[in-house]
Scaffold this active site. Structure first.
Site, PDB file in Angstrom:
ATOM      1  N   LEU A  30       5.534  -3.422  -1.342  1.00 48.31           N
ATOM      2  CA  LEU A  30       5.880  -2.026  -1.600  1.00 48.31           C
ATOM      3  C   LEU A  30       6.621  -1.862  -2.926  1.00 48.31           C
ATOM      4  O   LEU A  30       7.404  -2.713  -3.334  1.00 48.31           O
ATOM      5  CB  LEU A  30       6.745  -1.487  -0.461  1.00 48.31           C
ATOM      6  CG  LEU A  30       6.133  -1.567   0.939  1.00 48.31           C
ATOM      7  CD1 LEU A  30       7.061  -0.937   1.962  1.00 48.31           C
ATOM      8  CD2 LEU A  30       4.758  -0.917   0.985  1.00 48.31           C
ATOM      9  N   HIS A  34       5.449   3.819  -3.206  1.00 46.30           N
ATOM     10  CA  HIS A  34       5.424   3.885  -1.743  1.00 46.30           C
ATOM     11  C   HIS A  34       6.678   4.583  -1.206  1.00 46.30           C
ATOM     12  O   HIS A  34       6.601   5.390  -0.266  1.00 46.30           O
ATOM     13  CB  HIS A  34       5.353   2.476  -1.149  1.00 46.30           C
ATOM     14  CG  HIS A  34       4.060   1.767  -1.375  1.00 46.30           C
ATOM     15  ND1 HIS A  34       3.975   0.621  -2.122  1.00 46.30           N
ATOM     16  CD2 HIS A  34       2.797   2.046  -0.958  1.00 46.30           C
ATOM     17  CE1 HIS A  34       2.729   0.203  -2.143  1.00 46.30           C
ATOM     18  NE2 HIS A  34       1.985   1.057  -1.445  1.00 46.30           N
TER      19      HIS A  34
END
Length: 278
Positions: A30, A34
């Site tokens: 991530l 995100h």
């Protein structure tokens, strides 16, 4: 933060949930893009669930499935710090218990999936639709958030949801960029320091084409100039095209909602981006 690894416990949690639930599907590794989706989801609903699963169905035989970064512990820490309450982390045995060779798949619409990335990645969008269909049935969210960086994927999933009468709202999230304009992507981690300095030129090229669209220069000439600029910068382009924002069909004249789309290799890394024509 609750982390579910099996379907039964997740469904029991879901059955007792009150309020609107948002699903953000990811393949992990991530980044700040995100986390921007998590913040958007928290502003729209009472509950946010992020799934982390590297889906083998959407990787081709010569693509980077084995090398794709898997950083689950770091991802969970970042989600906790961002205020995410719930995470689903299935594995292949849970998602494809009979293996991946003899299973039902969800086929994407031909007109949206055989162009752009679909022309170079056969089977990719069938893998995307299949795993997202499974996640939607398992999680049963009211809202599904997808980022506009993978704009072709967004349009395909919107069409899938409509065609299959799935009871979920697909909410597009604006494309997130780093300070120098490079679109956030988990694959940016593959770039060497030299490539990372070059990478923002992909976005610069698209923004330049978008600004110049609608002027006196023909779209074909703009495309040729952009292609040459990318090659001179060290990119190996897959495509650089002006397309309709809904149908993804090619355009010879800009119109409302049109977008410039690009995919290009920089070293061993394939980058994608898109910019709407103002």
């Amino acid at each position: 933060m609750a982390v579910f690894k099996d379907i039964a416990s997740l469904r029991q949690w879901r059955q007792n949930l009150r309020g609107t639930l948002v699903l953000i599907p990811t393949m992990g590794n991530l980044h700040d893009g995100h986390l921007a989706l998590v913040r958007l989801a928290a502003a729209r609903a009472e509950h946010v669930l992020v799934s982390i699963y590297v889906n083998p169905l959407q990787f081709g035989p010569r693509e980077d499935f084995a090398a794709y970064p898997r950083t689950l512990d770091r991802d969970l820490q970042r989600l906790h710090e961002a205020g995410c309450q719930t995470v689903f982390t299935p594995d292949d045995g849970l998602m494809y218990p009979r293996g991946r060779q003899d299973i039902c798949v969800v086929m994407p619409p031909h007109s949206l999936s055989k162009v752009l990335c679909g022309a170079n990645r056969p089977g990719h969008f069938a893998g995307v639709c299949t795993v997202l269909s499974k996640l939607l049935h398992i999680v049963a969210p009211e809202i599904l958030i997808l980022g506009e960086k993978d704009y072709q994927q967004l349009r395909i999933v919107q069409q899938m949801v409509a065609d299959l009468n799935l009871n979920v709202q697909v909410l597009p999230a604006p494309l997130q960029r780093e300070a120098d304009g490079l679109a956030y992507s988990s694959r940016n981690a593959f770039l060497s320091p030299t490539e990372r300095r070059i990478a923002p030129l992909l976005a610069e090229t698209l923004f330049d084409l978008a600004r110049r669209s609608g002027g006196r220069t023909a779209v074909s000439d703009l495309r040729m100039a952009g292609w040459e600029s990318l090659e001179q910068s060290g990119f190996l382009p897959d495509y650089l095209e002006l397309r309709d924002g809904q149908t993804l069909q090619p355009l010879s004249v800009p119109q409302t909602g049109a977008r410039w789309f690009a995919a290009a290799h920089l070293g061993q890394t394939r980058l994608i981006d898109n910019v709407i024509v103002p």
